[in-house]
Scaffold this motif. Structure first.
Motif, PDB file in Angstrom:
ATOM      1  N   ARG A   1      13.018  -9.613 -45.973  1.00  0.00           N
ATOM      2  CA  ARG A   1      12.985  -9.498 -44.510  1.00  0.00           C
ATOM      3  C   ARG A   1      14.000  -8.479 -44.016  1.00  0.00           C
ATOM      4  O   ARG A   1      13.734  -7.720 -43.097  1.00  0.00           O
ATOM      5  CB  ARG A   1      13.304 -10.854 -43.871  1.00  0.00           C
ATOM      6  CG  ARG A   1      12.139 -11.825 -43.914  1.00  0.00           C
ATOM      7  CD  ARG A   1      12.477 -13.005 -43.016  1.00  0.00           C
ATOM      8  NE  ARG A   1      11.951 -14.231 -43.587  1.00  0.00           N
ATOM      9  CZ  ARG A   1      12.405 -15.445 -43.287  1.00  0.00           C
ATOM     10  NH1 ARG A   1      13.425 -15.566 -42.445  1.00  0.00           N
ATOM     11  NH2 ARG A   1      11.866 -16.519 -43.815  1.00  0.00           N
TER      12      ARG A   1
ATOM     13  N   ALA B   1      12.800  -5.063 -44.662  1.00  0.00           N
ATOM     14  CA  ALA B   1      11.606  -4.779 -43.859  1.00  0.00           C
ATOM     15  C   ALA B   1      11.961  -4.565 -42.383  1.00  0.00           C
ATOM     16  O   ALA B   1      11.171  -4.024 -41.626  1.00  0.00           O
ATOM     17  CB  ALA B   1      10.597  -5.919 -44.000  1.00  0.00           C
ATOM     18  N   ASP B   2      13.149  -5.010 -41.996  1.00  0.00           N
ATOM     19  CA  ASP B   2      13.548  -4.859 -40.596  1.00  0.00           C
ATOM     20  C   ASP B   2      13.584  -3.382 -40.222  1.00  0.00           C
ATOM     21  O   ASP B   2      14.207  -2.570 -40.896  1.00  0.00           O
ATOM     22  CB  ASP B   2      14.947  -5.487 -40.417  1.00  0.00           C
ATOM     23  CG  ASP B   2      15.400  -5.429 -38.959  1.00  0.00           C
ATOM     24  OD1 ASP B   2      14.690  -4.813 -38.140  1.00  0.00           O
ATOM     25  OD2 ASP B   2      16.459  -6.005 -38.654  1.00  0.00           O
ATOM     26  N   SER B   3      12.907  -3.055 -39.119  1.00  0.00           N
ATOM     27  CA  SER B   3      12.752  -1.634 -38.773  1.00  0.00           C
ATOM     28  C   SER B   3      14.085  -0.991 -38.398  1.00  0.00           C
ATOM     29  O   SER B   3      14.207   0.223 -38.388  1.00  0.00           O
ATOM     30  CB  SER B   3      11.757  -1.480 -37.621  1.00  0.00           C
ATOM     31  OG  SER B   3      12.259  -2.190 -36.497  1.00  0.00           O
ATOM     32  N   ASN B   4      15.092  -1.791 -38.068  1.00  0.00           N
ATOM     33  CA  ASN B   4      16.370  -1.194 -37.696  1.00  0.00           C
ATOM     34  C   ASN B   4      17.315  -1.018 -38.878  1.00  0.00           C
ATOM     35  O   ASN B   4      18.303  -0.298 -38.777  1.00  0.00           O
ATOM     36  CB  ASN B   4      17.082  -2.067 -36.652  1.00  0.00           C
ATOM     37  CG  ASN B   4      16.367  -1.998 -35.331  1.00  0.00           C
ATOM     38  OD1 ASN B   4      15.795  -0.968 -34.984  1.00  0.00           O
ATOM     39  ND2 ASN B   4      16.356  -3.112 -34.615  1.00  0.00           N
TER      40      ASN B   4
ATOM     41  N   LEU C   1      16.975   0.207 -42.160  1.00  0.00           N
ATOM     42  CA  LEU C   1      17.047   1.441 -42.918  1.00  0.00           C
ATOM     43  C   LEU C   1      17.656   2.595 -42.116  1.00  0.00           C
ATOM     44  O   LEU C   1      18.533   3.304 -42.624  1.00  0.00           O
ATOM     45  CB  LEU C   1      15.664   1.809 -43.470  1.00  0.00           C
ATOM     46  CG  LEU C   1      15.736   2.473 -44.844  1.00  0.00           C
ATOM     47  CD1 LEU C   1      16.511   1.592 -45.822  1.00  0.00           C
ATOM     48  CD2 LEU C   1      14.334   2.752 -45.356  1.00  0.00           C
ATOM     49  N   PRO C   2      17.221   2.773 -40.825  1.00  0.00           N
ATOM     50  CA  PRO C   2      17.854   3.848 -40.049  1.00  0.00           C
ATOM     51  C   PRO C   2      19.367   3.658 -39.948  1.00  0.00           C
ATOM     52  O   PRO C   2      20.124   4.636 -40.121  1.00  0.00           O
ATOM     53  CB  PRO C   2      17.209   3.709 -38.670  1.00  0.00           C
ATOM     54  CG  PRO C   2      15.923   3.033 -38.924  1.00  0.00           C
ATOM     55  CD  PRO C   2      16.141   2.130 -40.093  1.00  0.00           C
TER      56      PRO C   2
ATOM     57  N   TYR D   1      24.987  -2.795 -36.437  1.00  0.00           N
ATOM     58  CA  TYR D   1      23.736  -3.443 -36.826  1.00  0.00           C
ATOM     59  C   TYR D   1      24.009  -4.814 -37.443  1.00  0.00           C
ATOM     60  O   TYR D   1      23.366  -5.809 -37.107  1.00  0.00           O
ATOM     61  CB  TYR D   1      22.973  -2.549 -37.816  1.00  0.00           C
ATOM     62  CG  TYR D   1      21.780  -3.252 -38.437  1.00  0.00           C
ATOM     63  CD1 TYR D   1      20.579  -3.374 -37.743  1.00  0.00           C
ATOM     64  CD2 TYR D   1      21.861  -3.821 -39.714  1.00  0.00           C
ATOM     65  CE1 TYR D   1      19.501  -4.040 -38.298  1.00  0.00           C
ATOM     66  CE2 TYR D   1      20.797  -4.473 -40.278  1.00  0.00           C
ATOM     67  CZ  TYR D   1      19.617  -4.581 -39.575  1.00  0.00           C
ATOM     68  OH  TYR D   1      18.555  -5.262 -40.118  1.00  0.00           O
TER      69      TYR D   1
ATOM     70  N   GLU E   1      19.102 -13.570 -42.766  1.00  0.00           N
ATOM     71  CA  GLU E   1      19.324 -12.167 -43.101  1.00  0.00           C
ATOM     72  C   GLU E   1      20.813 -11.790 -43.189  1.00  0.00           C
ATOM     73  O   GLU E   1      21.185 -10.992 -44.066  1.00  0.00           O
ATOM     74  CB  GLU E   1      18.603 -11.245 -42.113  1.00  0.00           C
ATOM     75  CG  GLU E   1      17.114 -11.157 -42.337  1.00  0.00           C
ATOM     76  CD  GLU E   1      16.349 -12.211 -41.550  1.00  0.00           C
ATOM     77  OE1 GLU E   1      16.909 -13.317 -41.384  1.00  0.00           O
ATOM     78  OE2 GLU E   1      15.238 -11.955 -41.110  1.00  0.00           O
TER      79      GLU E   1
END
Lengths: 353, 302, 278
Positions: free
Chosen positions: C62, C65-68, C70-71, C234, C245
């Protein structure tokens, strides 16, 4: 009975011996040196006397009391460490007072004794300095005073003069010897420097690879070495291969030249190969009437060493060094000259390997 | 400075002409220039701005009024809490860290344990901020593993008054980076104790206790005290861990400054600058004492 | 002969510590190991519990997979790399010239490298915002320009670690003799720096870089108040919005730090450095 006795001391680490079968009796007030190359077991033996190592086998008695298993802080044996090991947080006076302080002596006793010790080593002006403010020689003297302050039964010195200037070494060693004589204290001095051992000791114990090679006065050890090792380690030495001609008369053959020795070679047979040793100062230019051996030679090289001139000569096919005292009127041969040198039969040593 | 210019460089000097500074020296200054520019822009400049503003009166002009207003309940409380936590973690962390250093250096643990300890200390002294706060929440938070374990044994930590979001809890968390820092800084000093000192002391009749009492501890004391002061500063300036643990709402000097940045909670910008400068001064003094003590100890342990 | 001639200092060096001291050493070690390992164990345990009734790596899945995630992560890595590069570019010449040609500057340089310990991060960011968020020195106008500022600040914060690392490295190789030898062979200073000094400083540079990386990668305080979407902020958000997480995140972050420190330990043979300033 001797004052300090080491009997049958051995020290084993895992399966190798560092010291083996070490037996020695030291009289009260005697100054004994342990001399040998590094790794010969001399420091380990000293540390066993101090109690920092315990022997695998054997006993140590001091003044009739067995101290083999007593802890270092109960032995009253003073030690001077190679690194001086002065406490950096204490002044000179505090360092000297330390042993008395932990014995809970009275303040006035401590004060008096410290003053006595500091004047003994002539550091009165430096009594309140810290070790890092002192020179190497001064630090050694402080560690001497600190060890002597507790009035130890025995004084142990572990290479106390290493890493000092040549001049300071010499003056400090006579100072140590003078203080030792004055106080009549028994001392063991560990060194790898043969000149130091010869100059300072009543007796020298020459050690090699954990074993005692020879025990004797400086005079005996230098002039009558009993083994090849001692002969080589103490003083400089010429070595050469020779062949026995006549065991009974002590006749040897060196490259076809006849030599006579005073060493006992009765047990050898004619034709046996032996090694002969001659000290450089035992040679001199021919004095035909008196000397037993007169040998033809060629001058190979001349080195001026100050008080001594070292001349390399070739006798037969073997090169020897001979030392001659320097003087302004000395007439030296030239390289390539043919000369005769001589030496007595006592100078030619045939030693056990 | 002129070591490079020792060779005769006649080309640089025309006859009778003025001496020019050697080219290589200008080059050296160019080499260190970026360092000073950077430090000025990103370390010294920002601090000077705060210092200037803290001394600036409302309508312009010089004032010490902002510093006088530091005697204010909110400010005093957060400073007091910061100092309490920092003192506690410095002393506890210092003692525990020293004991660990002793254990791995001369206490008799074998070599691998020492390597593990130093490597782990390197990691843990840098393991601050959010991950550290999370780790303790999962251990001693309301639903943390240890809390749960105690509950299973019939003991409710939180009912008994314990909370991670308190002086005690924060102390426990801070020790996680304080102890390792102590280990890393003090270990070389403990290693610097020479075996010969111990033997000399024994040889002179001292017991093991007397050796520690009169020699080892006095020799180490400057290092121990100095490092404890370093720990004090380390904890005093810590922001991220406390922020992550409490959401920035705990009474703590760094958190107060954080709140002041986001919105003027003190209702007085000038006071905010004074609070920040107060921290710099306390940190500066502790680092100063640290370096003085460290220098003294180096002289002894050389 | 049964007698060994191995040097006795080596053999007699270790006088075994007494039994009681070994007992205390072990007790201290075990207790402190417990204090340090239990939080890690508990966190790891939590990170495996995301799925009901079974242990597994769901929390990690999860998280990644969180869109925030990796950036933020990649932004932090790039920031760290840029800060390291800048820091090296500034510190290596500084340390080199201070050692070789400007020894008088050494106390000044050493004093400045202490500043990051004296100025708490939260105070520093306070000052940065006051200095650079309005004209004449407006630097925080856009996200990207703020990011450049952040990188520069990180580089400045790494000075203590980098300087000490490089300085120790230079001391270890006797840079003066090396430089003079190279000069006498006709090398100019560019050649000296890149062909002689750098190769000999590899270990020092690498350990300084890794230490900087470990400190910068998860930095919270400065990034937070400069509104940067990096890993630190983050992670802080994550602890408020998610349950499992954050545990996975803590483990990942711990592993990254551990790897950086492990490599330092490996290349320097245990001469890793102390750090400070959280």
């Amino acid at each position: 009975m001797a004052y300090l006795t080491l009997s049958g001391i051995s020290k084993q680490f895992s399966d190798s011996y560092v010291v083996k079968d070490f037996s020695l009796e030291i009289e009260k007030g005697e100054f004994v040196s342990f001399l040998g190359p590094s790794g010969c077991g001399k420091t380990t033996t000293l540390r066993m006397v101090a109690g920092f190592e315990s022997p695998t086998t054997g006993n140590i008695t001091l003044d009739g009391v067995d101290i083999t298993d007593s802890p270092p802080n109960k032995r009253n044996v003073g030690m001077i460490f190679q690194s001086y090991a002065l406490f950096p947080n204490m002044t000179v006076a505090q360092n000297v007072a330390f042993g008395l302080r932990v014995r809970r002596e009275t303040a006035s006793n401590i004060k008096q004794r410290v003053e006595e010790m500091i004047s003994l080593i002539h550091l009165e002006e430096h009594a309140h300095k810290f070790p890092y403010q002192l020179s190497g020689g001064q630090q050694r003297r402080v560690s001497l005073a600190r060890a002597l302050a507790i009035q130890p039964h025995v004084l142990l010195l572990d290479e106390p003069l290493s890493a000092l200037d040549a001049k300071i070494r010499v003056s400090l060693r006579s100072e140590i010897r003078a203080i030792q004589r004055k106080l009549g204290i028994t001392a063991i001095f560990v060194t790898h420097d043969q000149e130091e051992a010869l100059s300072i000791s009543d007796r020298i114990v020459v050690m090699n690879a954990g074993l005692i090679e020879q025990v004797g006065t400086p005079f005996e050890v230098y002039n009558f070495p009993q083994t090849q090792f001692v002969a080589n380690f103490v003083g400089s030495l010429n070595n050469a291969a020779a062949e026995v001609l006549d065991p009974a008369r002590g006749l040897l053959n060196l490259d076809g030249i006849q030599l006579i020795t005073a060493s006992d070679i009765q047990s050898k047979k004619k034709g046996d190969k032996v090694r002969i040793s001659v000290r450089p100062e035992r040679f001199s230019f021919a004095d035909v009437q008196r000397k037993d051996n007169v040998l033809d030679c060629t001058i190979e090289n001349i080195t001026f060493l100050g008080s001594v001139v070292r001349i390399q000569v070739k006798i037969g096919n073997t090169k020897f060094n001979m030392d001659t005292f320097n003087n302004p009127f000395l007439e030296l041969p030239k390289i390539g000259d043919r000369e005769q040198v001589s030496c007595s039969k006592e100078a030619v040593l045939v030693l056990d390997e | 400075m002129g070591t490079v210019n020792t060779k005769p460089k006649s080309t640089n000097e025309t006859e009778g002409g003025a001496k020019r500074p050697p080219r290589s020296q200008i080059g050296s200054w160019l080499g260190v220039l970026p360092f000073f520019v950077f430090s000025g822009l990103f370390l010294i400049g920002p601090t000077l701005v705060l210092a200037y503003r803290s001394l600036e009166a409302d309508g312009g002009g010089f004032t010490l009024g902002n510093y006088r207003q530091l005697v204010n309940e909110t400010v005093i409380n957060s400073y007091a809490m910061s100092i309490r936590i920092s003192l506690t973690t410095a002393i506890l962390g210092g003692i525990i860290g020293f004991l660990i250093a002793w254990a791995v250096s001369i206490g008799g643990l074998s070599r691998p344990f020492r390597t593990i300890t130093t490597t782990f200390s390197g990691v843990a002294s840098n393991f601050a901020g959010v991950p550290l706060a999370s780790a303790f929440v999962f251990t001693l938070g309301r639903v943390g593993a240890i809390t749960a374990l105690f509950k299973l044994l019939g003991f409710d930590l939180y009912d008994s008054g314990f909370t991670l979001y308190s002086f005690f809890g924060l102390t426990l968390v801070y020790l996680y980076f304080q102890i390792p820092l102590m280990v890393l800084v003090i270990l070389p000093a403990v290693d610097g104790l020479k075996r010969d000192w111990r033997e000399a002391a024994e040889n002179l009749g001292a017991t093991s206790f007397q050796y520690w009492r009169y020699v080892a501890l006095p020799v180490l004391m400057p290092s121990i005290l100095g490092t404890m002061i370093l720990l004090f500063g380390n904890s005093f300036g810590a922001h991220a861990t406390a922020y992550a643990l409490t959401g920035g709402l705990f009474t703590l000097a760094t958190l107060l400054i954080g709140q002041q940045i986001s919105g003027d909670v003190l209702n007085n910008p000038g006071l905010g600058y004074a609070v920040a400068m107060g921290m710099v001064i306390i940190m500066g003094v502790s680092i100063l004492i640290y370096s003085v003590l460290q220098r003294r100890s180096e002289r002894w342990l050389r | 002969m049964t007698v060994s001639s191995n040097s006795m200092p080596g053999a007699s060096e270790k006088k075994a510590p007494s039994r009681s001291s070994r007992f205390w050493a072990w007790l201290i070690f075990i207790l402190s190991a417990a204090y340090f390992l239990v939080p890690l164990g508990a966190t790891f345990y939590w990170s495996l519990k995301a799925e009901k009734d079974i242990l597994g790596f769901e929390a990690y899945k999860r998280l990644f997979a969180d869109s925030n995630f990796l950036p933020a992560f990649s932004q932090s890595v790039v920031n760290a790399a840029a800060a390291i590069f800048l820091s090296l570019l500034i510190i290596v010449p500084t340390a080199y010239w201070v050692t070789l040609r400007l020894p008088k500057l050494r106390p000044v340089v050493e004093f400045i490298t202490l500043l990051p310990f004296v100025i708490p991060a939260v105070v520093l960011v306070f000052g940065l915002i006051r200095l650079y968020s309005r004209p004449p020195l407006l630097w925080t106008a856009t996200y990207e320009s703020s990011r450049v500022l952040l990188i520069c600040v990180y580089a400045a914060l790494s000075f203590p670690y980098m300087f000490r690392s490089v300085d120790n490295g230079l001391r270890a190789i006797d840079v003066r003799s090396l430089t003079e030898a190279a000069q006498s062979l006709g090398a100019n200073w560019v050649t000296i720096l890149f062909r002689v000094i750098f190769p000999n400083l590899r270990v020092a540079l690498l350990s300084g870089a890794l230490l900087t990386f470990a400190i910068v990668i998860g930095e919270l305080t400065i990034a937070l108040y400069m509104a940067q979407h990096t890993l630190g902020p983050y992670m802080a958000d994550l602890t408020r919005s998610k349950v499992y997480e954050p545990s996975a995140m803590a483990i990942v972050s711990f592993s990254v730090t551990w790897m950086a420190m492990g490599v330092i330990q490996l290349i320097t043979g245990g001469q890793g450095q102390a750090t400070g300033g959280h």
